[in-house]
Every structure is written in C-alpha cells, then in structure tokens.
Design an enzyme around this catalytic site. Sequence first.
Site, PDB file in Angstrom:
ATOM      1  N   ARG A 256       0.852  -1.204   0.000  1.00  0.00           N
ATOM      2  CA  ARG A 256       0.000   0.000   0.000  1.00  0.00           C
ATOM      3  C   ARG A 256       0.878   1.241   0.000  1.00  0.00           C
ATOM      4  NH1 ARG A 256      -2.981   0.827   5.148  1.00  0.00           N
ATOM      5  NH2 ARG A 256      -1.692   2.695   5.292  1.00  0.00           N
ATOM      6  N   HIS A 260      -4.046   4.696   4.323  1.00  0.00           N
ATOM      7  CA  HIS A 260      -5.243   3.844   4.292  1.00  0.00           C
ATOM      8  C   HIS A 260      -6.390   4.586   3.614  1.00  0.00           C
ATOM      9  CE1 HIS A 260      -8.656   1.461   5.525  1.00  0.00           C
ATOM     10  NE2 HIS A 260      -9.125   2.460   6.231  1.00  0.00           N
ATOM     11  N   TYR A 269       3.542   5.045  10.758  1.00  0.00           N
ATOM     12  CA  TYR A 269       3.806   3.628  11.064  1.00  0.00           C
ATOM     13  C   TYR A 269       4.534   2.850   9.970  1.00  0.00           C
ATOM     14  CZ  TYR A 269      -0.722   3.510   8.634  1.00  0.00           C
ATOM     15  OH  TYR A 269      -1.719   3.697   7.733  1.00  0.00           O
TER      16      TYR A 269
END
Lengths: 362, 325
Positions: A256, A260, A269
Amino acid sequence: MSTVAEFSIEHHQFLNEDNELSPSAPPFAKDFTQLIGLYGIMVLTRLFDGKAVNMQRVGKMGTFPSSYGQEAVFAAIGHCMTADDVLCPYYRDYAAMLQRGVKMSEILNYWGGDERGSNYQAGIEDFPLCVPIATQCLHATGVAFAFKHRSEPRVSLATLGDGATSKGDFYEALNLAGDWQLPTVFVVNNNQWAISVPRSIQTGAETLAQKGIAAGMPVVQVDGNDIIAMVHVLNEAMERARSGKGPTLIEAVTFRLCDHTTADDAKRYIPQDEYDEAKLKEPILRLRNYLHSNGQWDENKEKALLDKCKSDVESSVQEYLATPLQAASDLFDYLYEELPESLSEQRQEALEFAQTQGAAHE
Amino acid sequence: MSEITLIEAVDQALAYELANDEDVVLMGEDIGKNGGVFRATEGLSERFPGRVLDTPLAESMIAGAAVGMAAQGLKPVAEIQFMGFIYSAVDQIICHAARLRNRTRGRLTCPLVIRAPFGGGIHAPEHHSESTEALFAHIPGLRVVIPSSPARAYGLLLAAIRDPDPVIFLEPKRIYRMVKQNVPDSGKALPLDQCFILREGSDITLVTWGAMVHETLRVANQLADQGIEAEVIDVATVKPLDMQTILQSIQKTGRCVIIHEAARHCGVGAEIAANLAEKALTSLFAPVQRVTGYDTIMPYFKMEKHYMPSEARIRRAVMDVMEYA
C-alpha cells in the site's frame, strides 16, 4: 503416525521489478495490445486516485481510500471478468470498476456523500463498494449460488484486503464456497497493511493463500504488481469457476503505497526504507519499462495517454461537481419498494423543513 | 379439513410458496432431511430437491449468502435455528440486507426472509428464550413480523416471502403447538404493516403481539365477566408500526395497556407508548401501562415464569388503569 494430507502454496511471478520476463511466461506476455490497454487503465486509475485525494484536501470530496500502487490487481480483475459476471468489491477496486462500466463520476459521488454513486448506469449487477470488512465475501457466495442454481455460466468475484482475512465472514464464505463448489473467486489484495497493522502481526499463517486450503479450494499466491501473472492466475480461476470446478482463493502480494484513506497518515507507522523498497516494485513503472524494452511504448505515447486520461478525469470531476443535490424525499423513497404509511408523516416533515431551509438560503 | 398448529402452518406456507414461485429457496441449519429442529420444513427437502439447503453451521454466512441470492432475484427464506443465535448475523442484516435498496437507489434489492423461533416458556437452555425483536424494529429498511396464530403464521409468512424487501419473521415458539386452527392452503396472504383487532371492546385497549396474545385474550375474556370490555390488538408487524389502528382504538377506549414478553427498556412497547403520548394525550383517561419482561437477563428456565408477563400481571395492570381516577 501417517500423513493424511499435504499441502503446498505456489507463487507466480513472470515479470519481475528488474524487467526480466520468466521463460515460463504465458503467451499473454507478448499480447501487447492487451497489455497496453491494461497499462492505460492503470494510468487512468492512478490519475483518478490522485485527483480524488487532492479534492478531499480542498474540501470537495469526503474521505477517500486510494488504490495507489495496487492498480495491477484490480486492472487484471476488470480485464478477466465478463460483463455478466458480478463483482463484489471492497473499496480499492477502481481499476476493475472502470472496466466494468462504472463511471468515475459515480465513484466520486459515492465518496462525495451521494448514494446515487452506487446506482451504476452500466447495466451491471455488481455490488456497490463495501465498507464493513469481509462482508462482501458472503455476498459473492450467494450470487454464485444463484448462478449455479440457474445453471448460468457466470462467476462472482470478491475482493478484500489482508486484514479482512482475519474476519469470520471471510472464513465462512470460503467454507461455503468450498463446500458447495460455488463459481466464485476470492482475491486478497495483500498490501501488507490493515491501516497501521502490518501483515506480520495480522496472522500467524505463513501465507494468506493457505487459508483457502482449509476450505477445500485451489489457492495461489501471485505477485500483485506483475500484471502478466495477475491476468494468468485470474484467467485460470475464472475458467475453473465458469466450468463448474469451483472456487479459487488468490493472494495478490502488493504494497500500500498510500495512506489507508485520506483520514490516515501512514508516515506514522510505515518505515521509510520499507516504503522506498516497495516503491521500486510498483506495477505501473514495471509494465512501462517492459513495454519500452519491447519497443511498444515511447514518450510520445506516454504523453498522449496522460493527456487523454487527465482530460477524462477532469470531465468526470466536472460531472461530479455539477451533480445536483438529491431531494429530501430521497431519504425515504428508497427504503422500501413502497413507503410504509407510518413513514409518510416523517417524509412530509423532512420536505417541509427542506423548503424552509431552501427559502432561508435564497 | 384437519386443523393445524402454528408450526404446521409455517411448513404449509413454505410448501405453498416453493411450489408456486421457483425463485424461493430455503436455507438454514438442519432444515433438510431433519426438517428443522422444530419441523418447520418437514418433508420439504424431498418435495423440492435442490431448493431446501442444509447450510454449514454459520449464521452470518446464512444471512450474508441470502443477501447475495436476493440481490440476484432469488427469494431466500433463511432459518436461524433460535433467535439467540441471530446476533452473529446482525452485521449482514443491518449493514447489508436493510440497506441494499437504499444504498443503490433501487438498483439492487433484497427480497429475503429470515425466520427465527423466539421467546421463552418452553424450558429451553440458556440463549434459547430471549425476545429481542426491538433490536430489529430499530433498523430502517427492515420489516419485523410476528404471527400469533396458525392462520396468521400462514398468511403473514406468505406475505413476507412475497414482500420485495427484507423481513425478519419471528415465530413465538411457545405457541408452535399450543393451538390448532383450520388453515386452508389457499395461498392467500395477510397484509403486512397492519395490526389485527382480535377482540372488540370499548373500555380499554390491550396492545400485544406474539405468544402474549393468548394470555391477553384470556384476561380480556375474564374481564368481560366483570363488565369490562377490552379491545385486544395483535400488532403483528412491529416494524413498521401501524399506529393508526392503535390510535383509533385509544380514541374509543381512552385506556391502554401494552403487553410484551421482551424487556421493557426501549422495547417496542416504549415506541407505542411514546406515540400515544405524542398523539393521543387528550384521549387518555389514565397513564399508559406496560406489562413486560423485566430489564434483567432472561433467567434460566426454572425462574422463567417469574420473568414472563402472566395473566395475573396483565389483570393487575388493567385494573390499575381502569381504577385510575
């Protein structure tokens, strides 16, 4: 002691990030017309994605989940499905949806807060985008049952993320599909991150593909950034389902390369070195290099494609922005086929309130 | 023609609709060869091969697959073996079944029925006796239907299957075999979204549904001996709610007791009482009273009769309302 069953997981990759094509690549690897078509969809999706994110930043769009870096998975899905098949998507499926006839303005309307965005005008029976994780897997089994029940040679396909493979609905769907040998295909976009939770702590399983083995179906892991491998394994799975040989679970390994959603900040993160390394493997660059080295692509073609895609995205944005608001009565008019008598009073109240508000604005 | 029980009426309605609509498919746990743990599907898998499906044991799966089937134009009638097991299917019911028409602006619809036996009084194990219809009555896009007699089970279940939207059909299992009625297999549906006036009266309105209809009717008949004529309304569809019939009755009687087995807090009785407060205050001679299960966890069966509204509790509430100055 005796061994009663043994399993293994195959991994497919034909075109790697160093632009090396495996000798075992299928003939499709030299079908440049199709590959250029897929390249076009992937580029269009990336531009569309970027535009949607930018619109969210300036307040013209709601929360939006990008598919940046995972375009090959969904481009291949859209490519391998027929119009009669049914897609039960999660929410990064734009490259598939666009090939199925869903308009960019419809997707924008959905994330822009308008239910009409899921009233696809393309005549397809696809489910709308699905936010509750993994629930769509069960819809795909029900749709597939209907196909099998009516002896129709159609296939349902559900997509999901790596996090979704921890959910009960995923396991329950796999179990039913394996049990009833349903014509359905499950595609896990293993992009390594369920919001901030990495694949390494999502499950103790070595692969996500193996979760299908327990349900009694063929499974395969594939490099999701390799469009050639994606199309290859999907074609096999779709053909298996269509010919009555049951379901398949495909784990497509991607990364990814985006947050998100626009409400997330992945820099909190995702380690930078991990991100940088993943970016070298991304699918659009890989396919462009491959087309280049085969004499199928050049800067002029690239520029022409980008111009065309930008113009298409821009007109979709204009269409989206020009969409008139729904009437207040639309809150009520699609709840049931016929509005129950008990709701007519509330509907009237909403309409009257809307009129007062309208008058106040004028 | 012989008389049949409520559970036989369910079976009869399912058989009728299977025979007359090829899109109808039954699915659930143990509903095939075993005919369902209560025998609601007795004999149907033999009569309709391939259309009465024993599913794996997974309730979310039953509801979610039914959504997919319904979106394809089938009319799945799913059985959840006991209402106490429906909660793992609630995600699919609320997030998908109830919303599919609305979220696609009518492009896809969800004509499914989820049947579940519910309620106490049969000395069942833990998790088998609750009445949680209000959970579903709260959800826009659903219908929640509860029959209280063999005839209404037959007619309302036919209507639920034919309805183009999702219906939660809750069967009061305490009365599955309590009463018998002559129920002609005519295929004639009863109307959804409407109360049934089971007994006319001018002194007080007793509003109830499901198994409690029977205690309520018995109390009403006893009251007649004392010269009190109670009107008894079986709500039958608790979502959407037919307040018109209830309001008309209150305008006549001016007094109301609501009886339901479910816990009181946020029960469907609260919605009815709130409607009466909003729309019938000037017609009321006395505060509306509720006789319900307590706001406790449903006790195990040794104490269940202390939980469930009894004829005595109903009678006391009626007398309180009648004696209110």
